[in-house]
Design a protein around this motif. Structure first.
Motif, PDB file in Angstrom:
ATOM      1  N   GLU A 161       1.185   6.634  -7.068  1.00 33.48           N
ATOM      2  CA  GLU A 161      -0.732   6.881  -7.643  1.00 33.48           C
ATOM      3  C   GLU A 161      -0.692   8.172  -8.665  1.00 33.48           C
ATOM      4  OE1 GLU A 161      -4.623   6.515  -8.010  1.00 33.48           O
ATOM      5  OE2 GLU A 161      -3.583   5.041  -7.301  1.00 33.48           O
ATOM      6  N   ARG A 206       1.778   1.537  -3.165  1.00 29.70           N
ATOM      7  CA  ARG A 206       0.969   2.054  -4.225  1.00 29.70           C
ATOM      8  C   ARG A 206       0.485   3.821  -4.478  1.00 29.70           C
ATOM      9  NH1 ARG A 206      -3.607  -0.921  -5.741  1.00 29.70           N
ATOM     10  NH2 ARG A 206      -2.948  -3.044  -4.453  1.00 29.70           N
ATOM     11  N   GLN A 207       0.138   3.975  -2.869  1.00 25.59           N
ATOM     12  CA  GLN A 207       0.275   5.722  -2.723  1.00 25.59           C
ATOM     13  C   GLN A 207       1.246   6.644  -3.225  1.00 25.59           C
ATOM     14  OE1 GLN A 207      -2.581   6.465  -1.039  1.00 25.59           O
ATOM     15  NE2 GLN A 207      -3.633   5.317  -1.127  1.00 25.59           N
ATOM     16  N   VAL A 208       2.757   6.181  -3.231  1.00 24.83           N
ATOM     17  CA  VAL A 208       3.090   6.876  -4.149  1.00 24.83           C
ATOM     18  C   VAL A 208       3.722   6.499  -5.215  1.00 24.83           C
ATOM     19  CG1 VAL A 208       6.431   6.768  -4.449  1.00 24.83           C
ATOM     20  CG2 VAL A 208       5.459   6.548  -1.759  1.00 24.83           C
ATOM     21  N   GLU A 243       0.923  -1.277   0.492  1.00 25.02           N
ATOM     22  CA  GLU A 243      -0.146   0.004  -0.105  1.00 25.02           C
ATOM     23  C   GLU A 243       0.743   1.508  -0.106  1.00 25.02           C
ATOM     24  OE1 GLU A 243      -2.701   2.175  -0.450  1.00 25.02           O
ATOM     25  OE2 GLU A 243      -3.771  -0.068  -0.436  1.00 25.02           O
ATOM     26  N   VAL A 244       2.212   1.476   0.421  1.00 19.87           N
ATOM     27  CA  VAL A 244       3.130   2.751   0.637  1.00 19.87           C
ATOM     28  C   VAL A 244       3.442   2.676  -0.886  1.00 19.87           C
ATOM     29  CG1 VAL A 244       4.931   3.239   1.297  1.00 19.87           C
ATOM     30  CG2 VAL A 244       3.777   2.118   3.212  1.00 19.87           C
TER      31      VAL A 244
END
Length: 352
Positions: free
Chosen positions: A322, A318-320, A315-316
């Motif tokens: 996005e 994924r956020q970076v 998830e980390v």
């Protein structure tokens, strides 16, 4: 009387010539087709760049077996794996020239022709093969596959190879910061370049057939690929770490050329089309099986340290990553991205 006799001979001559002209029902790949219902005698060449123990090659073998059997041996299919006939750099040009009749490249190699082929490179877009297949079999996926017709190239079906994972020789990759300063081989394309730039790393496009040597000699620090490609090419022999991420994908598509495709009569094309469909079925089935088996082999060989990222660690990333979607939305198309996300919403999170 002479005129009547001459006229009669002329008519007979026309009938004889017509009969001779229509007696042949065979053709080589790329010649003009025939209206006959007889199956044409053809030799079809299918070239690809990966090993024999991969989903792509297994699909090619199934295609070959079906076509040769159902044509009664009239159609021969020759398969050239491991860049043994043509490689990454020249297979497309030789397809256009009808020197080969089928290729099945990674679709991201076509981003220079159409940026929509960047779809498999969008980070964490598809959870699994089922979601990716649903997109490429859908309306928007078919539009992309058919976008090369101006070159005389027809995209038929997507053949999955699966989610990619990252290997390198420097350190375990667990956080985005771990990528800083490293250099990775990619298949090329704007999205993959931006992905690694966002992570503070560099990227370089290197032909697949040259990748093992490039890794061994330190030309690049690492690479991204599916389990089956990593295992079959023994990249783990020259890489110390492998992070299991499923961040992007390798999706192939099987392409032919219009010169060859239009040269076949209906009876011949029916067999070839059915053979491609059989190859597609097998390639899709084999993808998950071979990747799972390859992962176990990599573990057993013990040549590389395996880091399985947790959902929270993923998830980390994924956020970076996005912001890449917003950056490339206009080039790829909001409708394309929406269709891909809809396919993943319906088919994602299924068992790999």
């Amino acid at each position: 009387m002479k005129k009547k006799l001459f006229g009669l001979l002329t008519v007979l001559l026309v009938f004889v010539l017509a009969a001779c002209g229509g007696s042949s029902d065979s053709t080589s790949a790329g010649e003009e087709g025939t209206a006959s219902d007889e199956i044409q005698e053809l030799t079809i060449k299918f070239a690809h760049v990966v090993s024999e123990n991969t989903p792509k090659h297994q699909g090619g073998l199934a295609m070959k077996e079906y076509i040769e059997e159902h044509s009664g041996g009239k159609i021969k299919v020759e398969i050239y794996p491991n860049s043994s006939l043509f490689g990454d750099q020249d297979e497309y040009q030789n397809l256009v020239a009808n020197n080969i009749q089928f290729i099945a490249p990674d679709v991201t190699k076509f981003v220079g022709h159409n940026p929509q082929f960047n779809v498999p490179a969008l980070p964490f877009l598809f959870d699994n093969d089922e979601a990716a297949i649903a997109f490429w079999d859908g309306e928007k996926g078919k539009e992309i596959l058919n976008s090369l017709e101006s070159d005389g190239v027809i995209g038929l079906y997507m053949w999955p190879n699966g989610g990619k994972h990252i290997t390198n020789n420097e350190r375990p990759l667990v956080t985005p910061e771990d990528f800083n300063g490293l250099k990775f081989r990619t298949q090329g394309g704007q999205v993959l370049e931006e992905l690694y730039t966002t992570l503070g790393a560099g990227s370089e496009s290197i032909p697949f057939s040259e990748l093992y040597t490039a890794l061994d000699q330190g030309v690049v620090d690492g690479q991204e690929n599916t389990f089956s490609n990593i295992e079959s090419k023994k990249f783990d022999e020259v890489q110390d770490y492998m992070s299991v991420m499923n961040h992007t994908r390798v999706d192939y598509a099987i392409f032919t050329n219009t010169t060859f495709w239009n040269s076949m009569n209906d009876a011949t094309k029916e067999i070839v089309q059915a053979g491609v469909e059989e190859g597609t079925r097998v390639a899709r089935e084999e993808s998950q099986k071979l990747n799972a088996a390859a992962y176990e082999i990599i573990k057993e060989r013990g040549e590389t340290e395996i880091i399985e990222l947790t959902p929270e660690q993923i998830e980390v990333f994924r956020q970076v990553l996005e912001p890449i979607y917003e950056e490339f939305e206009s080039a790829i198309g909001a409708d394309i991205i929406e269709a891909a996300r809809a396919a993943n919403e319906e088919y994602g999170n299924a068992t790999e």
